[in-house]
Design an enzyme around this catalytic site. Sequence first.
Site, PDB file in Angstrom:
ATOM      1  N   PHE A  11       0.821  -1.227   0.000  1.00  0.00           N
ATOM      2  CA  PHE A  11       0.000   0.000   0.000  1.00  0.00           C
ATOM      3  C   PHE A  11       0.855   1.279   0.000  1.00  0.00           C
ATOM      4  O   PHE A  11       0.816   2.077  -0.953  1.00  0.00           O
ATOM      5  CB  PHE A  11      -0.968  -0.062   1.200  1.00  0.00           C
ATOM      6  CG  PHE A  11      -1.454   1.257   1.695  1.00  0.00           C
ATOM      7  CD1 PHE A  11      -1.978   2.194   0.818  1.00  0.00           C
ATOM      8  CD2 PHE A  11      -1.397   1.573   3.057  1.00  0.00           C
ATOM      9  CE1 PHE A  11      -2.423   3.435   1.280  1.00  0.00           C
ATOM     10  CE2 PHE A  11      -1.838   2.797   3.525  1.00  0.00           C
ATOM     11  CZ  PHE A  11      -2.350   3.728   2.629  1.00  0.00           C
ATOM     12  N   ASP A  33      10.422  -7.108  -2.691  1.00  0.00           N
ATOM     13  CA  ASP A  33       9.117  -7.455  -2.123  1.00  0.00           C
ATOM     14  C   ASP A  33       8.859  -8.938  -2.362  1.00  0.00           C
ATOM     15  O   ASP A  33       9.152  -9.437  -3.447  1.00  0.00           O
ATOM     16  CB  ASP A  33       8.018  -6.608  -2.799  1.00  0.00           C
ATOM     17  CG  ASP A  33       6.732  -6.564  -1.992  1.00  0.00           C
ATOM     18  OD1 ASP A  33       6.189  -7.649  -1.699  1.00  0.00           O
ATOM     19  OD2 ASP A  33       6.278  -5.458  -1.653  1.00  0.00           O
ATOM     20  N   SER A 122       5.915   2.974  13.696  1.00  0.00           N
ATOM     21  CA  SER A 122       4.509   3.276  13.934  1.00  0.00           C
ATOM     22  C   SER A 122       4.365   3.853  15.334  1.00  0.00           C
ATOM     23  O   SER A 122       5.343   3.923  16.090  1.00  0.00           O
ATOM     24  CB  SER A 122       3.767   1.943  13.759  1.00  0.00           C
ATOM     25  OG  SER A 122       2.945   1.627  14.819  1.00  0.00           O
ATOM     26  N   TYR A 145       3.393  -6.558  17.692  1.00  0.00           N
ATOM     27  CA  TYR A 145       3.776  -5.680  16.571  1.00  0.00           C
ATOM     28  C   TYR A 145       4.521  -4.451  17.085  1.00  0.00           C
ATOM     29  O   TYR A 145       5.571  -4.061  16.563  1.00  0.00           O
ATOM     30  CB  TYR A 145       2.508  -5.277  15.797  1.00  0.00           C
ATOM     31  CG  TYR A 145       2.701  -4.205  14.757  1.00  0.00           C
ATOM     32  CD1 TYR A 145       3.413  -4.465  13.586  1.00  0.00           C
ATOM     33  CD2 TYR A 145       2.152  -2.926  14.920  1.00  0.00           C
ATOM     34  CE1 TYR A 145       3.580  -3.480  12.612  1.00  0.00           C
ATOM     35  CE2 TYR A 145       2.306  -1.939  13.951  1.00  0.00           C
ATOM     36  CZ  TYR A 145       3.016  -2.221  12.804  1.00  0.00           C
ATOM     37  OH  TYR A 145       3.183  -1.250  11.850  1.00  0.00           O
ATOM     38  N   VAL A 186      -8.766   0.783   9.259  1.00  0.00           N
ATOM     39  CA  VAL A 186     -10.205   1.111   9.371  1.00  0.00           C
ATOM     40  C   VAL A 186     -10.779   1.885   8.173  1.00  0.00           C
ATOM     41  O   VAL A 186     -11.914   1.618   7.766  1.00  0.00           O
ATOM     42  CB  VAL A 186     -10.487   1.787  10.740  1.00  0.00           C
ATOM     43  CG1 VAL A 186      -9.827   3.125  10.868  1.00  0.00           C
ATOM     44  CG2 VAL A 186     -11.959   1.886  10.994  1.00  0.00           C
ATOM     45  N   ILE A 202     -17.925  -1.251  14.530  1.00  0.00           N
ATOM     46  CA  ILE A 202     -17.012  -0.506  15.403  1.00  0.00           C
ATOM     47  C   ILE A 202     -16.727  -1.355  16.631  1.00  0.00           C
ATOM     48  O   ILE A 202     -17.648  -1.866  17.267  1.00  0.00           O
ATOM     49  CB  ILE A 202     -17.648   0.837  15.817  1.00  0.00           C
ATOM     50  CG1 ILE A 202     -17.759   1.752  14.586  1.00  0.00           C
ATOM     51  CG2 ILE A 202     -16.857   1.508  16.929  1.00  0.00           C
ATOM     52  CD1 ILE A 202     -18.415   3.071  14.854  1.00  0.00           C
ATOM     53  N   GLY A 272      -5.274  -5.154  23.141  1.00  0.00           N
ATOM     54  CA  GLY A 272      -4.031  -4.680  22.530  1.00  0.00           C
ATOM     55  C   GLY A 272      -4.238  -3.394  21.734  1.00  0.00           C
ATOM     56  O   GLY A 272      -3.287  -2.810  21.240  1.00  0.00           O
ATOM     57  N   GLU A 273      -5.501  -2.984  21.580  1.00  0.00           N
ATOM     58  CA  GLU A 273      -5.740  -1.774  20.796  1.00  0.00           C
ATOM     59  C   GLU A 273      -5.760  -0.545  21.703  1.00  0.00           C
ATOM     60  O   GLU A 273      -6.310  -0.574  22.807  1.00  0.00           O
ATOM     61  CB  GLU A 273      -7.043  -1.914  20.006  1.00  0.00           C
ATOM     62  CG  GLU A 273      -6.822  -2.823  18.816  1.00  0.00           C
ATOM     63  CD  GLU A 273      -7.876  -2.634  17.740  1.00  0.00           C
ATOM     64  OE1 GLU A 273      -7.503  -2.322  16.612  1.00  0.00           O
ATOM     65  OE2 GLU A 273      -9.059  -2.803  18.054  1.00  0.00           O
TER      66      GLU A 273
HETATM   67  N1  LIG Z   1      -0.481   1.530   6.838  1.00  0.00           N
HETATM   68  C1  LIG Z   1      -0.331   2.120   8.017  1.00  0.00           C
HETATM   69  O1  LIG Z   1      -1.263   2.745   8.538  1.00  0.00           O
HETATM   70  C2  LIG Z   1       0.976   2.042   8.755  1.00  0.00           C
HETATM   71  C3  LIG Z   1       1.092   2.704   9.994  1.00  0.00           C
HETATM   72  C4  LIG Z   1       2.301   2.641  10.671  1.00  0.00           C
HETATM   73  C5  LIG Z   1       3.375   1.967  10.124  1.00  0.00           C
HETATM   74  N2  LIG Z   1       3.229   1.321   8.924  1.00  0.00           N
HETATM   75  C6  LIG Z   1       4.384   0.592   8.397  1.00  0.00           C
HETATM   76  O2  LIG Z   1       4.597   0.994   7.044  1.00  0.00           O
HETATM   77  C7  LIG Z   1       5.119  -0.101   6.298  1.00  0.00           C
HETATM   78  C8  LIG Z   1       4.289  -0.336   5.054  1.00  0.00           C
HETATM   79  O3  LIG Z   1       2.961  -0.680   5.448  1.00  0.00           O
HETATM   80  P1  LIG Z   1       1.783  -0.925   4.413  1.00  0.00           P
HETATM   81  O4  LIG Z   1       0.553  -0.418   5.064  1.00  0.00           O
HETATM   82  O5  LIG Z   1       2.145  -0.437   3.071  1.00  0.00           O
HETATM   83  O6  LIG Z   1       1.714  -2.522   4.441  1.00  0.00           O
HETATM   84  P2  LIG Z   1       1.568  -3.554   3.245  1.00  0.00           P
HETATM   85  O7  LIG Z   1       1.286  -4.868   3.878  1.00  0.00           O
HETATM   86  O8  LIG Z   1       0.625  -3.051   2.225  1.00  0.00           O
HETATM   87  O9  LIG Z   1       3.011  -3.548   2.622  1.00  0.00           O
HETATM   88  C9  LIG Z   1       4.045  -4.339   3.095  1.00  0.00           C
HETATM   89  C10 LIG Z   1       4.782  -4.878   1.878  1.00  0.00           C
HETATM   90  O10 LIG Z   1       5.879  -5.652   2.344  1.00  0.00           O
HETATM   91  C11 LIG Z   1       5.911  -6.877   1.645  1.00  0.00           C
HETATM   92  N3  LIG Z   1       6.509  -7.880   2.530  1.00  0.00           N
HETATM   93  C12 LIG Z   1       5.973  -8.389   3.667  1.00  0.00           C
HETATM   94  N4  LIG Z   1       6.810  -9.282   4.213  1.00  0.00           N
HETATM   95  C13 LIG Z   1       7.911  -9.302   3.417  1.00  0.00           C
HETATM   96  C14 LIG Z   1       9.126 -10.040   3.458  1.00  0.00           C
HETATM   97  N5  LIG Z   1       9.366 -10.938   4.419  1.00  0.00           N
HETATM   98  N6  LIG Z   1      10.037  -9.819   2.492  1.00  0.00           N
HETATM   99  C15 LIG Z   1       9.794  -8.925   1.499  1.00  0.00           C
HETATM  100  N7  LIG Z   1       8.654  -8.215   1.395  1.00  0.00           N
HETATM  101  C16 LIG Z   1       7.720  -8.412   2.353  1.00  0.00           C
HETATM  102  C17 LIG Z   1       4.461  -7.192   1.295  1.00  0.00           C
HETATM  103  O11 LIG Z   1       4.327  -8.065   0.174  1.00  0.00           O
HETATM  104  C18 LIG Z   1       3.930  -5.792   1.002  1.00  0.00           C
HETATM  105  O12 LIG Z   1       4.109  -5.450  -0.353  1.00  0.00           O
HETATM  106  C19 LIG Z   1       5.158  -1.288   7.257  1.00  0.00           C
HETATM  107  O13 LIG Z   1       6.443  -1.397   7.796  1.00  0.00           O
HETATM  108  C20 LIG Z   1       4.179  -0.906   8.329  1.00  0.00           C
HETATM  109  O14 LIG Z   1       4.460  -1.546   9.551  1.00  0.00           O
HETATM  110  C21 LIG Z   1       2.063   1.353   8.224  1.00  0.00           C
END
Ligand SMILES: NC(=O)c1ccc[n+]([C@@H]2O[C@H](COP(=O)([O-])OP(=O)(O)OC[C@H]3O[C@@H](n4cnc5c(N)ncnc54)[C@H](O)[C@@H]3O)[C@@H](O)[C@H]2O)c1
Length: 325
Positions: A11, A33, A122, A145, A186, A202, A272-273
């Site tokens: 994402f 990836d 995060s 996490y 969400v 919710i 945990g939330e």
């Molecule tokens: N989306 C949020 O609200 C949010 C908030 C805080 C932190 N983050 C952090 O931002 C980062 C990206 O999050 P996102 O929402 O895009 O998640 P996502 O799951 O959409 O993206 C994670 C990507 O990493 C790849 N991946 C997972 N495990 C892997 C592995 N072992 N080797 C190689 N690739 C792997 C997945 O295929 C995916 O493309 C993460 O580190 C997440 O913890 C996201």
Amino acid sequence: MKYLITGGCGFIGVNLVSYLLRKDPSLKIRILDNLSTGKAENLKEAGILDKVDLIVGDICDYDTCIRACKGVDSVIHLAAQSGVIPSIEDPFTDCKINVIGTLNLLKASLENGVEKFIFASSNAPIGESNPPVNENKIPRPASPYGASKLSCEAYCSAFYHSYGLKTLIFRFSNVYGPYSLHKSSVVAKFIKDAMLKKELTIYGDGNQTRDFIYVDDICQAIWLALGCEKEIWGKPIHLGTGKETRIIDLANFVKSLFNDNIRISFAPERKGEIKKNFSDISKAKEILGFSPSVELKDGVRRVYEWFKTKEIDEIRNAVILSGSE
Ligand SMILES: NC(=O)c1ccc[n+]([C@@H]2O[C@H](COP(=O)([O-])OP(=O)(O)OC[C@H]3O[C@@H](n4cnc5c(N)ncnc54)[C@H](O)[C@@H]3O)[C@@H](O)[C@H]2O)c1
């Protein structure tokens, strides 16, 4: 400049690669990836598949990390097990992907002479705390996490102080945006459920709050950090909007996008939330000149428009796959 973006098919990754190429089309971008949740089709849909060098491989494999970091100036490390609930169900897998994967990448960056390493953390390492959360709060993770992300932060700090690798930790608040079909966070979940004419569920009374940031504003901060020459390394910086939104208010807004034809229901709150959460972003503003620009209603409307381009079956399958049914 050559950047490695781990998790670049996910994402935030797809949005980030698009953003960086819009800022500078001459950038060389490599993605690592394993396509576990991300998809190469996301890059295709964004029109950037032929503009990147995609390595399909796992961050848990050190040799793959070494190969991915070759010739790279900066690493933006997004790949992760990124869910709170899955981490509670299986803390070992969460630890392996997040901690070992990050350690592999830090070491591989060092071996390859990478200059900057930006880590996606995060607010989860902070745990339950009176908001707003900022860099001075003592971390007390409430989920595996949060614990694994905090451990990664510690390694980022150690690699700066022990070896001089310029690491930077961004603590993202709740990020939303397009390319979130597979996400069970969400905003994406409410929109998907509403499109499937399901109730918006919710957990708790709806008074819990989050700081929702549009993905392009996260990309803005990463872009600013990549160009930053100040001494900001080895430490965390909080990213968000600084604004607090109640889940019930978000649900009502999503409902209004569907002409109020959707019901809202309540379920017991989940362990945990965190109850109340929003970020103090004064450090990001001061040090990076960060300035989030997308208002929540505007951003959610954009995400809704993006979801409308999807087939209903695609949405149904995504909901089943993300385990949120
Ligand atoms: N989306 C949020 O609200 C949010 C908030 C805080 C932190 N983050 C952090 O931002 C980062 C990206 O999050 P996102 O929402 O895009 O998640 P996502 O799951 O959409 O993206 C994670 C990507 O990493 C790849 N991946 C997972 N495990 C892997 C592995 N072992 N080797 C190689 N690739 C792997 C997945 O295929 C995916 O493309 C993460 O580190 C997440 O913890 C996201």
